[in-house]
Design a protein around this motif. Sequence first.
Motif, PDB file in Angstrom:
ATOM      1  N   UNK A 268       0.806  -1.205   0.000  1.00 50.88           N
ATOM      2  CA  UNK A 268       0.000   0.000   0.000  1.00 50.88           C
ATOM      3  C   UNK A 268       0.840   1.256   0.000  1.00 50.88           C
ATOM      4  N   UNK A 269       0.520   2.154  -0.922  1.00 48.65           N
ATOM      5  CA  UNK A 269       1.168   3.463  -1.016  1.00 48.65           C
ATOM      6  C   UNK A 269       0.055   4.479  -1.217  1.00 48.65           C
ATOM      7  N   UNK A 270      -0.189   5.298  -0.195  1.00 49.75           N
ATOM      8  CA  UNK A 270      -1.319   6.213  -0.284  1.00 49.75           C
ATOM      9  C   UNK A 270      -2.617   5.443  -0.406  1.00 49.75           C
ATOM     10  N   UNK A 271      -3.372   5.722  -1.447  1.00 50.33           N
ATOM     11  CA  UNK A 271      -4.655   5.060  -1.652  1.00 50.33           C
ATOM     12  C   UNK A 271      -4.587   3.929  -2.665  1.00 50.33           C
ATOM     13  N   UNK A 272      -3.384   3.505  -3.047  1.00 54.11           N
ATOM     14  CA  UNK A 272      -3.250   2.452  -4.045  1.00 54.11           C
ATOM     15  C   UNK A 272      -2.295   1.373  -3.568  1.00 54.11           C
ATOM     16  N   UNK A 276       6.214  -4.264  -7.175  1.00 53.05           N
ATOM     17  CA  UNK A 276       7.612  -3.865  -7.336  1.00 53.05           C
ATOM     18  C   UNK A 276       7.999  -3.827  -8.812  1.00 53.05           C
ATOM     19  N   UNK A 277       8.863  -2.896  -9.130  1.00 50.34           N
ATOM     20  CA  UNK A 277       9.481  -2.796 -10.454  1.00 50.34           C
ATOM     21  C   UNK A 277      10.677  -1.862 -10.316  1.00 50.34           C
ATOM     22  N   UNK A 278      11.669  -1.970 -11.194  1.00 52.28           N
ATOM     23  CA  UNK A 278      12.804  -1.044 -11.125  1.00 52.28           C
ATOM     24  C   UNK A 278      12.370   0.415 -11.241  1.00 52.28           C
ATOM     25  N   UNK A 279      11.412   0.676 -12.120  1.00 54.95           N
ATOM     26  CA  UNK A 279      10.965   2.049 -12.327  1.00 54.95           C
ATOM     27  C   UNK A 279      10.296   2.616 -11.074  1.00 54.95           C
ATOM     28  N   UNK A 280       9.471   1.782 -10.413  1.00 58.27           N
ATOM     29  CA  UNK A 280       8.793   2.226  -9.198  1.00 58.27           C
ATOM     30  C   UNK A 280       9.784   2.457  -8.067  1.00 58.27           C
ATOM     31  N   UNK A 281      10.827   1.627  -8.012  1.00 57.91           N
ATOM     32  CA  UNK A 281      11.862   1.801  -6.992  1.00 57.91           C
ATOM     33  C   UNK A 281      12.665   3.069  -7.226  1.00 57.91           C
ATOM     34  N   UNK A 282      12.956   3.362  -8.479  1.00 53.71           N
ATOM     35  CA  UNK A 282      13.762   4.537  -8.805  1.00 53.71           C
ATOM     36  C   UNK A 282      13.067   5.828  -8.394  1.00 53.71           C
ATOM     37  N   UNK A 283      11.740   5.842  -8.385  1.00 58.00           N
ATOM     38  CA  UNK A 283      11.010   7.047  -7.989  1.00 58.00           C
ATOM     39  C   UNK A 283      11.296   7.415  -6.539  1.00 58.00           C
ATOM     40  N   UNK A 284      11.459   6.409  -5.690  1.00 53.42           N
ATOM     41  CA  UNK A 284      11.756   6.664  -4.288  1.00 53.42           C
ATOM     42  C   UNK A 284      13.160   7.243  -4.136  1.00 53.42           C
ATOM     43  N   UNK A 285      14.112   6.711  -4.893  1.00 59.85           N
ATOM     44  CA  UNK A 285      15.492   7.186  -4.814  1.00 59.85           C
ATOM     45  C   UNK A 285      15.578   8.648  -5.220  1.00 59.85           C
ATOM     46  N   UNK A 286      14.857   9.022  -6.258  1.00 55.12           N
ATOM     47  CA  UNK A 286      14.896  10.403  -6.732  1.00 55.12           C
ATOM     48  C   UNK A 286      14.363  11.379  -5.681  1.00 55.12           C
ATOM     49  N   UNK A 302      19.548   8.904   2.574  1.00 55.92           N
ATOM     50  CA  UNK A 302      18.447   8.661   3.501  1.00 55.92           C
ATOM     51  C   UNK A 302      17.199   8.470   2.643  1.00 55.92           C
ATOM     52  N   UNK A 303      16.752   7.245   2.501  1.00 55.44           N
ATOM     53  CA  UNK A 303      15.674   6.939   1.568  1.00 55.44           C
ATOM     54  C   UNK A 303      14.311   7.374   2.100  1.00 55.44           C
ATOM     55  N   UNK A 304      13.449   7.819   1.192  1.00 55.72           N
ATOM     56  CA  UNK A 304      12.102   8.284   1.541  1.00 55.72           C
ATOM     57  C   UNK A 304      11.170   7.083   1.676  1.00 55.72           C
ATOM     58  N   UNK A 305      11.266   6.394   2.819  1.00 52.84           N
ATOM     59  CA  UNK A 305      10.529   5.141   3.019  1.00 52.84           C
ATOM     60  C   UNK A 305       9.022   5.337   3.118  1.00 52.84           C
ATOM     61  N   UNK A 306       8.590   6.501   3.602  1.00 52.51           N
ATOM     62  CA  UNK A 306       7.171   6.716   3.852  1.00 52.51           C
ATOM     63  C   UNK A 306       6.494   7.518   2.743  1.00 52.51           C
ATOM     64  N   UNK A 307       7.050   7.478   1.561  1.00 49.97           N
ATOM     65  CA  UNK A 307       6.467   8.227   0.451  1.00 49.97           C
ATOM     66  C   UNK A 307       5.038   7.774   0.154  1.00 49.97           C
ATOM     67  N   UNK A 308       4.228   8.695  -0.282  1.00 46.54           N
ATOM     68  CA  UNK A 308       2.876   8.381  -0.749  1.00 46.54           C
ATOM     69  C   UNK A 308       2.720   8.731  -2.223  1.00 46.54           C
ATOM     70  N   UNK A 309       3.838   8.945  -2.902  1.00 46.77           N
ATOM     71  CA  UNK A 309       3.814   9.308  -4.315  1.00 46.77           C
ATOM     72  C   UNK A 309       3.209   8.179  -5.144  1.00 46.77           C
ATOM     73  N   UNK A 310       2.291   8.516  -6.009  1.00 46.44           N
ATOM     74  CA  UNK A 310       1.635   7.508  -6.841  1.00 46.44           C
ATOM     75  C   UNK A 310       2.650   6.784  -7.713  1.00 46.44           C
ATOM     76  N   UNK A 311       2.551   5.466  -7.735  1.00 49.70           N
ATOM     77  CA  UNK A 311       3.426   4.666  -8.579  1.00 49.70           C
ATOM     78  C   UNK A 311       4.784   4.369  -7.999  1.00 49.70           C
ATOM     79  N   UNK A 312       5.069   4.880  -6.803  1.00 53.12           N
ATOM     80  CA  UNK A 312       6.367   4.617  -6.167  1.00 53.12           C
ATOM     81  C   UNK A 312       6.287   3.337  -5.345  1.00 53.12           C
TER      82      UNK A 312
END
Length: 379
Positions: A268-272, A276-286, A302-312
């Motif tokens: 679960x990330x936000x409301x979705x 896992x995918x490389x592209x979805x993981x890369x969004x968190x790193x950015x 310091x990774x953004x572990x609690x992101x709610x960004x769609x698709x991350x």
Amino acid sequence: MKLHRIGPTVAIAMAASLTLAACGDDAPTTSANEGSEGSSDESDGGSESADAGGEALTGDLVASGASSQEAAMTAWIAGYQGVQPEVTVQYNSVGSGAGRENLIAGASDFIGSDAYLDDDERAAVVDSCGDGGALHVPVYISPVAVPYNLPGVDGLQLKPDTLAQIMNQDITAWDDPAIAEDNPDAELPDTEITVVHRSDDSGTTENFMEYLSAAAPDSWPHEADAAWPVSAEAAAQNTGVIEVINQNEGTIGYADASVVTGQAAAVGVGDEFVEFSPEAAARVVDASEPADTGLDGDMALELARDTTESGAYPIVLVSYHVACTSYDDAERANLVKDFLSYVVSEEGQSTASEAAGSAPISETTRESALSLIDTIQGG
């Protein structure tokens, strides 16, 4: 750097690990920096060294560490053989914790680690790496998957709190109301849940626990650490975890996505819910910020572990190559710089992506990495 090739730490590690080696043969030579900025010179023979000076190198490198990098390291070593056929690289896949111990002991030239050195480790590594200590180069971006074995249940979805309660064994059956709420269309069996975790100190474990702490703090009471804190089924290395899960129904665990061969849960990330995918993981790193390691230009994150960004996909590890800032031997320093430059090159990152499904680093990250690698001193 004081390298003790058969010191007590590395001797144990070698006995239990896979050794990956690139040996000199008649492989064609290509540029290690092909596709990256600043690599334009070609020799009359049509080959180009990764080394800044352009010369062919000879020697050997001993490295150890994260099992998450195993598939990528196999590919990097094979690719580097085409660049520097007279250089031998050995990588012992013994886990991040053992790798960091080896660097501190002077038993590895560089290491792979899924976590950057902590305060105590940064102080200790000065003995083997000099006053400047060690530096971190992010070389491998990969999701940490949540593999499970539950026949008849496809597309399992788990919110952060549900996942944390499963891992903490507060939820012990697959038909628990919290799991049913996350999966309204699934027919969940009353099978007992068996959690499978790493038996060895692992950066994958630490990354996974960091996610649980950030995304589900009310359900996960443990501080992130390389050792799993809850008694459950244990297996060595990422491959061992997957083997246990694939062979036993009702299991769930965590592992680097590169080794997953069966089903994995969407989280679960936000409301979705995001798979896992490389592209979805890369969004968190950015979206992540640099960590303060006390070294200017260091690339620990310091990774953004609690992101709610769609698709991350928030359960992600960034695995580093950790090298000394200085070596006693100038030739060894050049070898380390040369190999690391190949790894972060466009060619090296593409090779790892094809072999391990990792997300290639961005061009901006590549430029910063090459600048950091160039600061390594020797002699």
